[in-house]
Design an enzyme around this catalytic site. Structure first.
Site, PDB file in Angstrom:
ATOM      1  N   ASN A 188     -13.633  13.722  -1.330  1.00 50.43           N
ATOM      2  CA  ASN A 188     -13.345  12.424  -0.754  1.00 50.43           C
ATOM      3  C   ASN A 188     -12.653  12.578   0.839  1.00 50.43           C
ATOM      4  O   ASN A 188     -11.778  13.693   1.053  1.00 50.43           O
ATOM      5  CB  ASN A 188     -12.075  11.854  -1.826  1.00 50.43           C
ATOM      6  CG  ASN A 188     -12.763  11.151  -2.844  1.00 50.43           C
ATOM      7  OD1 ASN A 188     -13.879  11.084  -3.137  1.00 50.43           O
ATOM      8  ND2 ASN A 188     -11.683  10.535  -3.594  1.00 50.43           N
ATOM      9  N   MET A 189     -12.916  11.449   1.387  1.00 48.98           N
ATOM     10  CA  MET A 189     -12.436  11.452   2.765  1.00 48.98           C
ATOM     11  C   MET A 189     -10.931  12.109   2.988  1.00 48.98           C
ATOM     12  O   MET A 189     -10.514  12.847   3.756  1.00 48.98           O
ATOM     13  CB  MET A 189     -12.217  10.158   3.061  1.00 48.98           C
ATOM     14  CG  MET A 189     -13.309   9.269   3.649  1.00 48.98           C
ATOM     15  SD  MET A 189     -13.490   9.789   5.202  1.00 48.98           S
ATOM     16  CE  MET A 189     -15.233   8.778   5.771  1.00 48.98           C
ATOM     17  N   LYS A 190     -10.107  11.437   2.207  1.00 51.13           N
ATOM     18  CA  LYS A 190      -8.708  11.701   1.869  1.00 51.13           C
ATOM     19  C   LYS A 190      -8.168  13.316   1.740  1.00 51.13           C
ATOM     20  O   LYS A 190      -7.447  13.732   2.649  1.00 51.13           O
ATOM     21  CB  LYS A 190      -7.949  10.861   0.832  1.00 51.13           C
ATOM     22  CG  LYS A 190      -6.674  10.787   0.890  1.00 51.13           C
ATOM     23  CD  LYS A 190      -6.223   9.772  -0.502  1.00 51.13           C
ATOM     24  CE  LYS A 190      -4.904  10.198  -0.754  1.00 51.13           C
ATOM     25  NZ  LYS A 190      -4.477   9.574  -2.022  1.00 51.13           N
ATOM     26  N   GLY A 191      -9.043  13.784   1.182  1.00 51.10           N
ATOM     27  CA  GLY A 191      -8.743  15.365   0.914  1.00 51.10           C
ATOM     28  C   GLY A 191      -7.517  15.570   0.055  1.00 51.10           C
ATOM     29  O   GLY A 191      -7.278  14.897  -0.558  1.00 51.10           O
TER      30      GLY A 191
END
Ligand code: B12
Ligand code: B12
Ligand SMILES: Cc1ncc(COP(=O)(O)O)c(C=O)c1O
Ligand SMILES: Cc1ncc(COP(=O)(O)O)c(C=O)c1O
Lengths: 520, 251, 251, 520
Positions: free
Chosen positions: B126-129
Site C-alpha cells: 500500500n501507498m502508506k507503507g
C-alpha cells in the site's frame, strides 16, 4: 464510576443521527427476505438434519422452493401446507419433500384459513421455544449467580469440539465467566450450517448445533461444580446469521457475535443480505435473551486506533440504533471496542482511557465488549503480558461489561491451556486490586483524556452527518468504514436475497415484531 | 576455523541458564513436581529448579522451571542466510529501474489460500507503507498490483501471466498445522507444472518466514517480521539487475 | 504396573509444547536465531519456533522460543515423597501431646549460617502464624524457641541440648551457589560428630526445600513454600507418637 | 500531578514532631565520635591501602591510637603531628606509623599552632576533594543529561565486579538511569572496608573503593555511548557508614543507601554508633552531592504493609529531620517506601496509590525512592511481571523519583541479564504510555485513596507523639519500629563509640558544619 464531562445535547445529537441512518436501512429491510431467513423459519418450525451429501434439509427445502420460483412469498405458508398434506411432524415432512414424496404447492386440498392456522400454530411453538430458552437461562442464573462485571471472556479454538471442551472446563475452573468457541476460519462464508459434532476445524471449531449442545452441557456441569453461571458464546455473523441465532437459542447460548456491518466489510457479504439477516437474527436474540457482540474491534486491526476512533463510535451508534429496531434492549447490546493503540505512543494509555470511558458514557447500560490488544502485541510474551495488564486496568477503571481476555501469546499462536491460565490470573489480580479505581478518580476537566473524548465525539458527529446525508449503503460503497468499499449489488450471498411478494408470510417475524420486548 | 563453543548465559558465562514453562497432563502435587523435574532432565538439563507449579485444570499441572542446559553449540558452524539486500532508498530504486530496465517493474502481491490476513502484504504494497517507509504503490517505477487475501494460487498465477509480472509477493500469516508450508508449496508446484517458475522473482513473507525457509521451499527470498517496503524493493531491483548482468550500480 | 507415558500438553494431548527463554552470548541477527534453533534442537525438541529475539547487550541475544519436546516420561515410575502428615488441627494436636507425651514438646527453630531471612521460620513459629493458621508459640503444649536468623550450627545445637529439644526446625532461604545445602549438611555432620543426631526430630524448611531433598540430606522431613504451622505440628506429633509406639490416635 | 486534599496544618505538625525527635538525637550525636568517623577522616586526609593481612591502614592507625587511649581527642591532630614529624605525605606517614618507624604522640617538636595549621591544610584539601567530585559530576551531567523522573534504578549482584560490569553495561543500554551494585551479604557488619577489586561476593559484590572505581569507569564509557548520565549507587549503612561515604565521594558515586535506623533495626548495630556515623557520612554526602537512599522498605518485608504504613511515614519524617541537621537538601533525600501490599487484597492498589501519593505530597521536592513488590512476589514469573506492571503504574501516576526496577524472578534468584531486560522494557512501556496520567486524575475528596492517606497521617501523628515523649532511642528499645527491640547499650560496634574529649578535633566535621550547604 470514573467520569468525563460530556455535553448531553451532543450525545443526543449523535443518537438522533444514528437513528436516522438506521431508519433508512430499516425501510429497506422491511421489503426483503433471504434464503437464510427462510431456513431459520424452517429450523424454528422443527426441521433439522442433513441429506446424504451433508447438505442441511433446510437448505434443500429452500432450494426446492427457489427452483419453483415460489420463494418470494416466504417458505412458511408452503411448508405449513406440506405439513398438512403429509399429516406428519416437520422433520418427517421435510424428508418427504426432499425425497420427492410430496411437493411444495401453491394450493393443496386445504383452505387458506387452515394453512394460516397451521402457520400460526408453528409460529406459536417456535416463539414458545425462544421463551423457553430465556426462562431456562434465567432459572440457571438464579441457581448459579453471574459474577460481577467486567465479565471474563475467554476463547477456545482447537478445531476439535472435544478438545475445546477440555480447554473450556479448565478455564472455567480458573474463574472465567464466559467461554467463546472460536469458529473455523471463514465459516461466515458458508451458506449452510455444518451438521453434528466436528473435530477438524481450522483456527477454530465449526459452529454446529450439536457442537453448541456439547459445549453447553459441559458448561452446565461446570456451573454446578463452581457455583457460578458460565456463559457460552458463538458467532452468528455471516451468511447464516439468522439460522445460527436459531441454533444458539435452541441450545441455550448466551451471546452471539452479531454485527450489522462486519459481514459486509470484512467478509464481502452483500449489504442487503447482511442487513436483512441481521434484523431477523436480532429479533430472535432479543426474545431468547442472547446478548449480541458487535465487531467494532475489527476496524482497528486494519486502521489506526487513534485516527479511526470515531468510526468505532459511529459503528456502535449504528449497531445500537439498528438493535433498537430489532427490539434489543440495552442489557443485550454488547457493543464492541478495543485497546489497540500503538504501545510506543506517548500517553497512549490516556487515549485508551478516553475511548473506553467515552463508550461507557455513551452507552451507560450496555454490557460493553472490550477487546484486548492484538495488532501491536509483541512476540515477546513477557512484554505482551504487560500490555494485557494495562488493558485489564483500563477495563476495570472504566467499568466495561464483557472483558475479552488478552493472551500473552497473541502474536504467536492460538492460546494454549496455560496461556489462558496466565491470562485469567492477571485479570483476577488487576480486577481485585483495582476494583473501585473507577469510582475513585475524576478526569481533569480540560485534560488529555477529556479533550480526547470530546474530539472523538466531534469527529463522530461530522462523520455520521455525512453518512446520514448519503445514506449508509452509499457511505459503505464510498469506503467510509475501515476504508473498505462494498457496493449494494456486490458481495457474496446476493443471490439469496429476494424482494418480498405482497403475499409474503413469516408469522415468526410478524409475531416477534408485534409482541415487542418480552422479559421474564 | 576455530571452534566457538557457546551455552546459554544467565549471569555467568556458560552457566547454561534457561527458563521453561509447560503443562503436564497430571494432577498437581509433589509427584507432579517430580515428574516435571525428571522430564526436564530428559531434555538435557541439570540443576533443575521447579520454581512454580499449579494444577490449572483437573489433571493438568503447569510448571515454571529454571535449569541449566548441558549441551554446547559450536557457533562457528552456524550459518544463516538473509535475503541479499543492498539497501537502497526510494529515489535510488526508482532511478535504477528507470535507467537499467527502462519500464516500470510489475509486481503482483497476494495473501494466498484461505489466509485472510492482509495487513502484512498491505504494509509492503500500500501507498502508506510501513514504519515511515513508503509502500510499493508509491514508487513511480513500480506497478504494484495487490490482490488482497484469500487468493487462490491459480488466480494469482493467471494474473501474473496476464500482466507479465516481474515478481510475485506472497504473504502467509496463519501457520496453524503448518498450512503456510502447504500453501507456499502449492504455488511453486503450480508454477513448475506450467513451466513458468523462472519467469518470476518469487518472494515470500510473513511473521514466521525466514529467508532460509523461503529458499528451502523454492522461493528466491523470504522476509519476516519488521520488513519495510524499501528492503523488498531493493532486493527486487538489485536481483533483477544482477540477473541482467548489470553491475557496479551500488556505490 | 502399566506404563503411563506423558509429554507436555499445549492444546492437544502429547503435542509436547514447551516455552523456553534464554540468552546466548552472541550478537543479534539471523545467525543468532539460527543458533537458538540449533541449540534447542540439542535439547531434544522439534518444530522449533524462535518467536522473539533481541540483542539485549553487546554480544548477548535473548530469545523466546516455542518448541515441541520429543521425550516421553513414564509417569507410573515417578515417585515423590511428602512428609507423612496426617493433618490434625490445633486442638487435637495439643490434646495428643497432653495425653500421650505428658509434657510440652520442646521445639527449637533457627535460620542457620549467614542466612538472614527470618520471615519463613517466623511464619511457622511466631504466635501470629501464617495464612490464618496459628504459629507454634500459640500452642499451649509446645514450647517454641525461635532463635532467629544467622544462627551458627554450634549455637543451635548447644541450645537444643540445653533445653532437651524434641525437634529442631531449620530454615534456609538463600540458595545462591547452593549455600543452603552446605549449611544443612554442616548441621547434620555436627550432630553426628557429637553422636546426638537421633535425639532430635530434624525438620528442614524454606522456599527451595522439598521433602525428598530434606530426606536425602539426612533430615526427617522437609517443608516448602506455603507450609502452615499446623502441618509442621501435625507432622511432629504424629511422628513422635509413632516412634513411641502409640497408634490409633487418628480418627 | 495527582492530588489528595491534605490538611497543611497537619503536615506541619508532623514535620515539627519529627524535628523535635531528631533534635534529641542530634544533641547526643554532638557529644560522640566513632572509630569509623576517625577512619573516614584519615581516608579524607589521604590514607589508603592495607597491611600484609589485608587490614586497612586506617583501621591499624585508629587501633594504635586506641591502644594508647588517646582516641577521645580525635585522630586528626595526632595524625597531623605525625605528618609534620615524618615530613612526608599522608600515605607514607601512615605506613611509617604502622611499621613503628614513628609513633603517635601527645606533643612533638611542633608548636600547637603549627599542628592546627597542618590539620586545617589537610581539612581544606579534604573538603576540596568533596567539592571536586561535586563539580565533576555536575560537568558530566551537563554533557550527558539526566533522564526524566522516575529514574530507572537497576541492581547488579553477581558477586564478581567484572561480571557486574558486564551486566551493568547491558542494562545501561536498555535504558536504565541508575545502577546499584548490591553489596555482599552482611558487609554492613564488617568493621572495615575490604580492599581492591573483588570477585567472590555472596548475594552481591563487596563495596570497595576499587570496585567503585571500576564500575564508575565503565559507566562513564556508557554515558559517552548512550549520551545519558548514568548514576552509580552503593551502600553506606553499617559499621563503616562514614568511610564508605568517603570512598564513594572520591570515586564519583551518585547515591548511597544511608538510613538513620536501618543498621540499628535490621543489623543490630549499636544505636549511638549508627547515629554518630550517619551524621558525618551525611555531611560528606551533602557536600559531595550524593543522594541518600533510606531504607523504609525494609519495615514492610517483616511487617504488614497496611498495618504498619505509618511506621514508614514516621521513619521518612525522621530521616528527613535528621538529614536537615546534616545539611542535606531536599534534592538529596531519596526517602524510601515500597509497594508491598498483599496482591490478593481487594483495592490494594488504591491503598498503594494512597501511600505513594501521601509520600509524594509530604516531601514534594525529594527524589523519593520507590521499591517494587518483593515479599508477595510469586514464583510464577508471569504473575510477578503483572505485579511489577502495576507498581510501575503507581510510580508514574504519583510521580516518584527513584524507581527500583521490579524483577519478574524476584521470588526465585538474583536477576539474570534478561530478567533486567524484561524489567526495563516493562517500565519503559508503562512510563511512556501513562506518562501524564498523574496530572490527569484527581482522587475523590472522600474516596478510599484520600481517606487512607488521611488515616496514615493520623496514625503517624499519634506514633510520633509517643516517640517524642519517650525519645527515639527509648522508642526503639521498646520495639516501636518494625517490632524490633534494640537497647542503647547493645548491638554491634558499641566498642567503637567514644565520648569526645574537650580537646576533640575533627576539622573536616567542623568545616562542613560551619560552611553549610554549598552548591555549584
Ligand atoms: C489483525 C489480525 C487479524 C485480522 C486480519 C485483518 C486483515 N485484514 O488482515 C482478523 C480479525 C480478520 C483476523 C482473523 C483471523 N485470525 Co488473525 N490476527 C491478526 C493479528 C492480531 C495481527 C496480524 C497483523 O496484522 N500483523 C501486523 C503485520 C504488519 O505484521 P506481519 O503480518 O507479520 O507483516 C510483516 C512481515 O511479516 C512482512 N510480511 C508479511 N507478509 C509479507 C509478504 C511479503 C511478500 C513480504 C516481502 C513481507 C511480508 O512484512 C510485514 C511488515 O513488516 C495477529 C496477532 C498478532 N499480533 O500477530 C492474529 C493472528 C495472526 N490471527 C490468527 C488467527 C488464528 C486468525 C483466525 C483464523 C481466527 C478465527 N478462527 O477466526 C481468523 C481468520 C483468518 C484467516 N482466514 O486467515 C492467529 C494465527 C495463529 C497461527 N500462528 O496460525 C494469530 C497469530 C492470533 C492468535 N494468537 O491466535 N486476524
Ligand atoms: C524479605 C526478604 C529479605 C529481607 C529479610 C527480612 C527478614 N527478617 O527475613 C531482607 C531485606 C533483609 C533480605 C536480605 C537479603 N536477601 Co532477601 N528476600 C526477601 C524476600 C523478598 C522475601 C522472603 C520472604 O520473607 N518470604 C516469605 C516467607 C513466608 O516464605 P518462605 O521463606 O518461603 O517460608 C515459607 C516456607 O518456605 C516454609 N519455611 C521456611 N522456612 C521454614 C523452616 C521450617 C522448619 C519449616 C517447617 C518451614 C519453613 O514455611 C514458610 C511459610 O509457608 C525474598 C524474595 C521472595 N519474594 O521470596 C528475597 C530473597 C530470598 N533474598 C535474596 C537475597 C540474595 C538477599 C540478600 C543476600 C541480598 C543482599 N545481597 O543483601 C540479603 C541478605 C540476606 C542474608 N544474609 O541472608 C534472594 C535469594 C536468592 C537465592 N535464591 O539465593 C531472594 C530470592 C531475592 C532475589 N530474587 O534476589 N531479604
Ligand atoms: C462481529 C463478528 N462476527 C464474526 C467474526 C468472525 O467470523 P468469521 O471469521 O467466520 O467471519 C468476527 C471476528 O472477530 C466478528 O467480530
Ligand atoms: C538503607 C539500607 N542500607 C543497607 C542495606 C543492605 O546492606 P547490608 O545487607 O550490608 O546490611 C539495605 C538493604 O536493603 C538498606 O535498605
Amino acid at each position: 464510576m470514573a467520569h468525563i464531562e460530556l455535553d448531553e445535547k451532543k450525545i443526543n445529537r449523535l443518537k438522533s443521527l444514528a437513528r436516522q441512518v438506521a431508519e433508512q436501512v430499516q425501510e429497506m429491510i422491511a421489503d426483503y427476505s433471504t434464503v437464510s431467513v427462510e431456513r431459520a423459519v424452517l429450523r424454528l418450525y422443527g426441521v433439522d438434519g442433513v441429506d446424504g451429501d451433508g447438505t442441511p434439509l433446510v437448505n434443500r427445502l429452500v432450494e426446492l422452493l427457489q427452483a419453483k420460483e415460489m420463494l418470494s412469498a416466504g417458505i412458511s405458508r408452503y411448508f405449513a401446507l406440506a405439513m398438512l398434506t403429509s399429516g406428519r411432524d416437520a422433520q418427517t415432512t421435510a424428508l418427504q419433500l426432499v425425497n420427492g414424496d410430496i411437493e411444495f404447492a401453491e394450493q393443496g386440498r386445504f383452505p387458506p384459513e387452515e394453512i394460516s392456522a397451521k402457520e400460526q400454530d408453528l409460529a406459536l411453538s417456535a416463539v414458545a421455544a425462544l421463551d423457553a430458552t430465556r426462562q431456562r437461562k434465567a432459572e440457571k442464573q438464579k441457581r448459579y449467580p453471574l459474577g460481577p462485571q467486567p465479565w471474563k471472556y475467554v476463547i477456545v479454538a482447537t478445531g476439535n469440539i472435544y478438545e475445546d471442551r477440555t480447554q473450556a472446563r479448565a478455564v472455567a475452573r480458573s474463574g472465567a465467566d464466559i467461554i467463546a468457541v472460536i469458529r473455523s476460519t471463514a465459516q461466515s462464508l458458508l451458506d449452510y450450517i455444518p451438521y453434528g459434532a466436528t473435530t477438524e476445524g481450522f483456527g477454530g471449531t465449526f459452529a454446529t448445533q450439536e457442537n453448541f449442545r456439547i459445549m453447553r452441557a459441559a458448561l452446565d456441569e461446570e456451573c454446578a461444580a463452581t457455583g457460578r453461571y458460565l456463559r457460552l458464546v458463538n458467532y452468528a455473523s455471516g451468511l447464516c446469521m439468522a439460522e445460527i441465532a436459531v441454533c444458539a437459542a435452541l441450545e441455550d447460548l448466551d451471546m452471539l457475535l452479531n454485527d450489522s456491518m462486519y459481514g459486509i466489510l470484512f467478509r464481502d457479504i452483500n449489504i442487503k443480505r447482511t442487513f436483512v439477516d441481521q434484523h431477523f437474527s436480532r429479533l430472535i436474540c432479543g426474545r431468547a435473551k442472547i446478548i449480541i457482540n458487535t465487531g467494532e474491534d475489527n476496524y482497528l486491526t486494519t486502521s489506526d486506533a487513534v485516527e479511526n476512533a470515531h468510526t468505532v463510535t459511529a459503528s456502535q451508534l449504528i449497531n445500537e440504533a439498528l438493535g433498537r429496531f430489532s427490539l434489543l434492549t440495552d442489557d443485550l447490546l454488547g457493543l464492541g471496542h478495543a485497546f489497540e493503540i500503538d504501545p510506543t505512543m506517548k500517553n497512549g494509555f490516556l487515549y485508551e482511557l478516553a475511548h473506553a470511558q467515552l463508550t461507557r458514557q455513551l452507552f451507560p447500560e450496555a454490557p460493553l465488549k472490550y477487546m484486548p490488544p492484538t495488532k501491536y502485541k509483541s512476540t515477546d510474551i513477557f512484554f505482551s503480558h504487560c500490555q494485557d495488564t494495562m488493558f485489564n486496568l483500563a477495563s476495570i477503571a472504566t467499568n466495561q461489561g464483557i472483558h475479552l481476555a488478552g493472551m500473552l501469546t497473541e502474536a504467536i499462536h492460538t492460546p494454549l491451556m496455560h496461556d489462558r491460565y496466565q491470562s485469567i490470573s492477571a485479570i483476577n489480580y488487576v480486577f481485585d486490586t483495582a476494583r473501585d479505581l473507577g469510582s475513585e478518580i475524576e478526569f481533569k476537566k480540560d485534560g488529555i483524556v477529556a479533550g480526547r473524548a470530546r474530539q472523538v465525539m466531534a469527529e463522530t458527529e461530522a462523520f455520521l452527518e455525512e453518512v446520514r446525508v448519503e445514506g449508509l449503503m452509499q457511505a459503505i460503497a464510498a469506503g467510509k468504514f475501515a476504508g473498505i468499499k462494498r457496493r449494494e449489488e456486490g458481495g457474496k450471498g446476493l443471490d439469496g436475497v429476494f424482494k418480498k411478494a405482497p403475499n409474503y408470510s413469516n408469522p415468526i417475524l410478524a409475531r416477534l415484531e408485534k409482541e415487542g420486548v418480552i422479559n421474564g | 576455523m576455530a571452534k566457538e563453543m557457546i551455552k546459554p548465559y544467565g549471569d555467568t558465562l556458560n552457566d547454561g541458564m534457561v527458563q521453561l514453562a509447560f503443562t503436564l497432563p497430571v494432577a498437581g502435587g509433589p509427584r507432579a513436581k517430580k515428574a516435571a523435574e525428571l522430564y526436564v532432565a530428559k531434555l538435557n538439563f541439570t540443576d533443575i529448579a521447579v520454581s512454580f507449579s499449579r494444577e490449572i485444570a483437573d489433571g493438568f499441572t503447569y510448571f515454571v522451571v529454571y535449569a541449566k542446559a548441558l549441551p554446547e553449540l559450536d557457533y562457528s558452524t552456524v550459518q544463516a542466510t538473509e535475503a541479499r539486500v543492498t539497501k537502497l532508498d526510494f529515489y535510488r530504486i526508482n532511478e535504477l529501474i528507470k535507467t537499467h530496465i527502462n519500464r516500470p517493474l510489475v509486481v503482483v502481491g497476494a495473501s494466498i489460500g484461505s489466509d485472510a490476513h492482509t495487513v502484512g502484504i498491505d504494509a509492503i504494497m500500500n501507498m502508506k507503507g510501513y514504519n515511515q517507509d513508503y509502500g510499493l504503490e508509491r514508487y513511480p517505477q513500480i506497478e504494484a498490483i495487490n490482490m488482497g487475501a484469500q487468493v487462490g494460487c491459480e488466480e494469482l498465477v493467471a494474473r501474473a501471466v496476464e500482466v507479465s509480472a516481474d515478481a510475485l509477493l506472497v504473504s502467509q500469516t496463519v501457520t496453524q498445522k503448518d498450512v503456510h508450508l502447504a500453501n507456499f508449496t502449492e504455488l511453486i508446484e503450480l508454477l513448475e507444472a506450467e513451466k513458468i517458475r523462472d519467469r518470476f522473482l518469487l518472494v515470500a513473507g510473513g511473521p514466521r518466514i525466514s529467508n532460509d525457509l523461503a529458499v528451502e521451499l523454492g522461493y528466491d527470498a523470504g522476509f519476516g517480521p519488521g520488513t519495510v517496503p524499501s528492503q523488498v524493493a531493493s532486493y527486487m531491483v538489485t536481483t533483477l539487475l544482477r540477473r541482467k548482468g548489470v553491475t557496479g550500480f551500488v556505490d
